[in-house]
Design a protein around this motif. Structure first.
Motif, PDB file in Angstrom:
ATOM      1  N   ALA A  62       1.389  -1.273   0.391  1.00  0.00           N
ATOM      2  CA  ALA A  62       0.529   0.487  -0.003  1.00  0.00           C
ATOM      3  C   ALA A  62       1.357   1.146   0.654  1.00  0.00           C
ATOM      4  CB  ALA A  62      -0.747  -0.175   0.992  1.00  0.00           C
ATOM      5  N   CYS A  63       0.753   1.769  -1.148  1.00  0.00           N
ATOM      6  CA  CYS A  63       2.079   2.995  -1.151  1.00  0.00           C
ATOM      7  C   CYS A  63       1.136   4.144  -2.190  1.00  0.00           C
ATOM      8  CB  CYS A  63       2.940   2.643  -2.586  1.00  0.00           C
ATOM      9  SG  CYS A  63       4.232   1.348  -1.883  1.00  0.00           S
ATOM     10  N   ALA A  64       1.423   5.365  -1.305  1.00  0.00           N
ATOM     11  CA  ALA A  64       0.780   6.643  -1.997  1.00  0.00           C
ATOM     12  C   ALA A  64       1.598   7.341  -1.800  1.00  0.00           C
ATOM     13  CB  ALA A  64      -0.314   6.407  -1.211  1.00  0.00           C
ATOM     14  N   HIS A  65       1.391   8.531  -2.730  1.00  0.00           N
ATOM     15  CA  HIS A  65       2.170   9.891  -2.142  1.00  0.00           C
ATOM     16  C   HIS A  65       1.019  10.948  -2.806  1.00  0.00           C
ATOM     17  CE1 HIS A  65       3.985   9.924  -6.455  1.00  0.00           C
ATOM     18  NE2 HIS A  65       2.947  10.113  -6.751  1.00  0.00           N
ATOM     19  N   GLY A  66       0.945  12.182  -2.050  1.00  0.00           N
ATOM     20  CA  GLY A  66       0.475  13.176  -2.427  1.00  0.00           C
ATOM     21  C   GLY A  66       1.331  14.675  -2.777  1.00  0.00           C
ATOM     22  N   GLU A 104      -2.511  20.320  -7.062  1.00  0.00           N
ATOM     23  CA  GLU A 104      -2.511  18.988  -6.645  1.00  0.00           C
ATOM     24  C   GLU A 104      -2.454  17.597  -6.932  1.00  0.00           C
ATOM     25  OE1 GLU A 104      -6.483  19.193  -4.366  1.00  0.00           O
ATOM     26  OE2 GLU A 104      -6.821  21.281  -5.288  1.00  0.00           O
ATOM     27  N   HIS A 105      -1.478  16.804  -5.987  1.00  0.00           N
ATOM     28  CA  HIS A 105      -1.124  15.178  -7.229  1.00  0.00           C
ATOM     29  C   HIS A 105      -1.228  14.733  -6.319  1.00  0.00           C
ATOM     30  CE1 HIS A 105       1.329  12.630  -9.177  1.00  0.00           C
ATOM     31  NE2 HIS A 105       1.562  12.805  -8.551  1.00  0.00           N
ATOM     32  N   GLU A 106      -2.012  13.492  -6.467  1.00  0.00           N
ATOM     33  CA  GLU A 106      -2.284  11.803  -5.899  1.00  0.00           C
ATOM     34  C   GLU A 106      -2.120  11.025  -6.137  1.00  0.00           C
ATOM     35  OE1 GLU A 106      -5.798  12.953  -3.944  1.00  0.00           O
ATOM     36  OE2 GLU A 106      -6.883  11.143  -4.762  1.00  0.00           O
ATOM     37  N   ALA A 107      -1.398  10.234  -5.684  1.00  0.00           N
ATOM     38  CA  ALA A 107      -0.930   8.552  -6.677  1.00  0.00           C
ATOM     39  C   ALA A 107      -0.803   7.825  -5.281  1.00  0.00           C
ATOM     40  CB  ALA A 107       0.336   8.956  -7.558  1.00  0.00           C
ATOM     41  N   THR A 108      -1.273   6.581  -5.909  1.00  0.00           N
ATOM     42  CA  THR A 108      -1.463   5.509  -5.255  1.00  0.00           C
ATOM     43  C   THR A 108      -0.851   3.917  -5.926  1.00  0.00           C
ATOM     44  OG1 THR A 108      -4.196   4.817  -5.784  1.00  0.00           O
ATOM     45  CG2 THR A 108      -3.971   6.493  -3.833  1.00  0.00           C
ATOM     46  N   THR A 109      -0.467   3.069  -4.648  1.00  0.00           N
ATOM     47  CA  THR A 109      -0.340   2.158  -5.774  1.00  0.00           C
ATOM     48  C   THR A 109      -0.161   0.710  -5.047  1.00  0.00           C
ATOM     49  OG1 THR A 109       1.871   3.241  -6.860  1.00  0.00           O
ATOM     50  CG2 THR A 109       1.855   0.358  -6.359  1.00  0.00           C
ATOM     51  N   THR A 110      -1.966  -0.154  -5.489  1.00  0.00           N
ATOM     52  CA  THR A 110      -1.909  -1.303  -4.376  1.00  0.00           C
ATOM     53  C   THR A 110      -2.168  -2.202  -5.255  1.00  0.00           C
ATOM     54  OG1 THR A 110      -4.052  -0.516  -4.803  1.00  0.00           O
ATOM     55  CG2 THR A 110      -3.325  -0.057  -2.762  1.00  0.00           C
ATOM     56  N   ARG A 111      -2.874  -2.866  -4.751  1.00  0.00           N
ATOM     57  CA  ARG A 111      -2.885  -4.972  -5.406  1.00  0.00           C
ATOM     58  C   ARG A 111      -4.245  -5.003  -5.717  1.00  0.00           C
ATOM     59  NH1 ARG A 111      -1.808 -10.013  -2.770  1.00  0.00           N
ATOM     60  NH2 ARG A 111      -2.184  -9.651  -0.645  1.00  0.00           N
TER      61      ARG A 111
END
Lengths: 344, 489
Positions: free
Chosen positions: A279-283, B426-433
């Motif tokens: 679970a990785c996230a950045h803002g 505004e920037h948001e990013a997620t990595t999930t399975r």
């Protein structure tokens, strides 16, 4: 590209430049045509007193590139150490320090970067934390506007360990804090926070590279700051999760305020993921102070400067609240207040 | 959920890559290799004026001095530019004047691909059904462009690039290379020297293009590459929606597709550009073959209040290297980028967008959904920048990555550069399975694992699918399912 060699061999071709992708916003080769002469040693009277004075009995001083080369904390021991990096004059110098924290030991490192003149300096620190060891690093950097300074920290974290840092800086002519952390997971944790308050023509670059090599690691990053005048703030954060490093939980946030039309904020929050159970996230946000909020506060009778300072303190305060070492957090808070009063 | 049901049915009877056939058709080629003569040969074949040849040759000289870029997160052996053919065209008598002159094999190809080339076929549907005009590009030439007459009545010019160079030189000279300069990058420069065909669209002031325009690119010949060039100009207050599709046969060799697309939106104009890219991705097991898709796409929102929207569904290609961008020059101009990039097998994708805010009050929005499966690698790379004059610039970026499987990779590399005190990014990013809980829930309801994955993936990409024109949305949804074939279990 090797800054240490550039200083030792006085070879400006070795300086990192905007052509190096990781240095595109912190160009040293374009800034320095020549490498200054080596700095001369400093006498004790030129070193003075640092911002963490009185918080620890033990103090290490690296002055114009000379100072101790190792610090070892024995297993199980708890220690608080002040590390002062002092630069004066207009020369160039570099120093390297090795810190080893034994199994289960706890180190609180109170680090300051002072003076600067118009020198070019590099401080490299190798920090090894053995199993279950933890380290909290607080950094206050307040350099002269003409100084060029790079601080590189390589952290080797071990199972069950914890590394936390909070870097606060007012920048320099060019300044970079680069933290590279090898994160083995195995219930170990890392927190990498930062604050920058930039005005005039100052520049600050907070760069971090976290490499998760094993399963079940946690990383939490929060960087906040503001840029006024013609200053430039740079935030680069990369989190890599290697194949097999499952169960990693990594979060990164960067929030910047631009207070002037001539200031600049550059950010690159990167995720590089080779494992699927993560679970990785950045803002990342960049914006101006909220006019409505300012208006509201002024309506309540606050002067504009006070209102802005209050907003700034609450914005940056969230980073300070995450500091574990209470006495250090107090010192950091007053350091910050003194600079916000002048800066906003 | 009829669309989901449709997807599932579609997947049930699927081959791995259904467009991988080769059309046997008599073709003529440029001699293998690349030098000034090759460039002159292409120009001569296309009956181009001297200024065009001079432009190409200059580009060739500049390209010869350039080096292939290596910053993208993709790896491939060095390309031997001398070991390819830069022009391949079906043999024809002076270019087909009407559909009847086109080689029936080619017509069959398009029929097989489901592309309507006969106007009446399109009309045969229910009255009021959406129609779209097609420019079909087969290797290096455009074989047919439909609905030209009806479009001309509205004042819209829709033709192949070669035809535009001959028929509308003033427009081509004014705009060609004005958005993507000749030396912009290595592949754009190569394209400028050897570009073959592509579409040209001009929508006059105040005209809303009466139908969707589309170009269908097909690489057929072996040992060749495709270097199309597309130029779309939306004059003041006009609107056009343009769709692009692409496929290629399955071959063991890698083929290069280096296209340049330039969009110009003048005051109050709007361009909607949608792509469904389904080039052959190479063998999923060995990684052999597949298209190298190295494309430069850029829109110039030149006029105030102009608007450009890029929507892309990237499922194919062995390697994708592509960043559809918007230069937001006009005041209050708007740029949008919606992307689904799916990689499976051994595919590599490095794709994203650039939103360059130059004008006051400009706005942009980026929604990127990356899905990696198999042993693939999927990178989002983007830039959002606001220049000192772009006061009031706003951007919202959301990039989400989904990982399916243990050996794939997903990366997010956004660059943010803010250079004034009145912009909001505004920037948001997620990595999930894929969520275990959701999968479990779906399976409990009787779906197989593969079906459950498709259901969840469809939900994941829904925001982007909604931006696609109707006909494409259905096709894209099917593609999403096909691309993920074999990624489970």
């Amino acid at each position: 590209m090797n800054l240490d060699e550039a200083i030792r061999l006085r070879d400006p071709a070795q300086l990192p430049s905007r052509r190096d992708e990781d240095w595109r916003w912190t160009d040293l080769r374009g800034l320095l045509r020549t490498i200054p002469e080596p700095s001369s040693p400093l006498g004790p009277q030129a070193i003075g007193v640092g911002p963490f004075e009185g918080l620890a009995a033990e103090s290490l001083v690296v002055a114009n590139g000379s100072g101790p080369e190792t610090l070892r904390v024995a297993p199980g021991e708890t220690r608080t150490v002040i590390l002062r990096h002092v630069s004066r004059g207009d020369g160039a110098h570099s120093a390297r320090l090795r810190i080893e924290v034994g199994g289960g030991a706890r180190l609180t490192l109170l680090e300051s970067h002072e003076g600067g003149g118009s020198s070019l300096s590099l401080l490299g620190v190798d920090l090894t934390l053995e199993d279950g060891a933890s380290c909290e690093r607080l950094v206050l950097a307040d350099l002269d506007p003409e100084a060029v300074a790079v601080v590189e920290l390589d952290v080797e974290l071990s199972a069950g360990g914890r590394y936390a840092q909070t870097v606060l800086t007012t920048g320099a002519r060019r300044q970079r804090f680069e933290t590279r952390l090898r994160h083995p997971g195995l219930r170990s944790e890392a927190r990498l926070d930062g604050v920058y308050i930039l005005a005039g023509r100052k520049h600050a670059d907070l760069t971090s590279v976290v490499r998760h090599t094993g399963p079940d690691g946690r990383t939490d990053q929060l960087t906040r700051g503001f840029a006024d005048g013609q200053s430039r703030a740079v935030f680069q954060g990369r989190i890599t999760v290697q194949e097999g490093a499952d169960g990693v939980d990594a979060r990164m946030a960067h929030n910047a305020l631009i207070l002037s039309d001539r200031a600049e904020v550059d950010a690159r929050p990167e995720l590089e993921i080779y494992a699927d159970d993560v679970a990785c996230a950045h803002g990342a946000t960049v914006g101006a102070l909220d006019d409505d909020v300012l208006f509201y506060m002024r309506q309540r009778g606050l002067a504009e400067t006070d209102a802005r300072a209050l907003l700034a303190v609450s914005f940056l305060g969230e980073v300070i609240e995450r500091i574990d070492f209470a006495a250090g957090a107090e010192r950091v808070r007053s350091w910050l207040l003194a600079r916000i009063g002048a800066g906003v | 959920m009829p669309a989901v049901k449709d997807t599932l049915e579609q997947v049930a009877g699927l081959e791995k890559y259904e467009h991988g056939f080769v059309t046997e058709v008599e073709q003529e080629f440029a001699p293998r290799g690349l030098d000034r003569d090759t460039v002159a040969f292409i120009s001569r074949k296309k009956d181009e004026p001297d200024w065009m040849l001079a432009w190409r040759l200059e580009a060739f000289e500049r390209w010869s001095a350039m080096e292939s870029p290596d910053w993208a997160r993709v790896s491939f052996p060095p390309i031997d530019y001398q070991d390819a053919t830069y022009y391949a065209a079906p043999k024809a008598k002076d270019g087909p004047a009407s559909l009847d002159d086109v080689d029936p094999e080619i017509l069959k190809t398009y029929e097989k691909l489901g592309i309507p080339l006969r106007e009446q076929e399109v009309l045969a549907g229910v009255t009021g059904a959406p129609r779209y005009a097609v420019d079909a590009v087969f290797d290096s030439v455009s074989v047919v462009t439909t609905f030209k007459k009806e479009l001309a009545e509205a004042g819209v010019i829709f033709c192949s690039m070669s035809e535009a160079v001959r028929e509308h030189p003033e427009l081509v000279r004014k705009y060609l290379g004005s958005v993507v300069p000749v030396t912009d990058n290595f592949f754009a420069c190569l394209n400028s020297a050897v570009f073959s065909d592509g579409s040209f669209v001009y929508v006059p002031p105040g005209v809303r293009c009466p139908m969707e325009l589309s170009t269908y690119f097909r690489i057929n010949a072996a040992g060749s590459g495709q270097f199309e060039r597309t130029l779309i100009i939306a004059d003041k207050g006009s609107f056009v929606s343009y769709l692009e599709g692409c496929t290629a046969p399955m071959r063991d060799e890698n083929q290069l597709h280096a296209a340049v697309v330039e969009l110009v939106a003048l005051e109050d104009a709007e361009i909607k550009y949608s792509t469904v890219q389904n080039w052959y991705p190479g063998d999923p097991e060995t990684g052999k073959g597949g298209i190298y898709n190295f494309v430069t796409k850029r829109a110039d929102c030149r006029g105030d209040r102009s608007r450009v929207s890029w929507t892309q569904v990237e499922t194919g290609s062995a390697i994708t290297w592509k960043y559809p961008s918007c230069v937001l020059r006009g005041r209050e101009s708007v740029g949008e980028f919606y992307s689904i990039a799916i990689t499976n097998g051994r595919q590599q994708a490095d794709t994203g967008t650039k939103m360059i805010h130059l004008g006051e009050g400009t706005r942009s929005r980026i929604i990127s959904k990356g899905i990696s499966a198999g042993r693939s690698s999927n990178t989002y790379r983007g830039l959002v920048s606001a220049h000192p004059k772009a006061r009031g610039a706003r951007n919202f970026t959301q990039c989400d990555s989904l990982l399916i499987g243990k050996s794939c990779a997903a990366h997010t590399v956004p660059y943010i550069e803010a250079r004034n005190g009145a912009c909001t990014f505004e920037h948001e990013a997620t990595t999930t399975r894929l969520s275990e809980d959701q999968l479990f829930y779906a399976r409990q309801r009787g779906l197989s694992e593969e079906e459950a994955v498709q259901l969840l993936v469809n939900g994941f990409v829904r925001e982007v699918l909604q931006e696609l024109p109707m006909e494409f949305a259905v096709e894209a949804q099917k593609l999403v399912a096909i691309s993920l074939e074999g990624s489970v279990g």
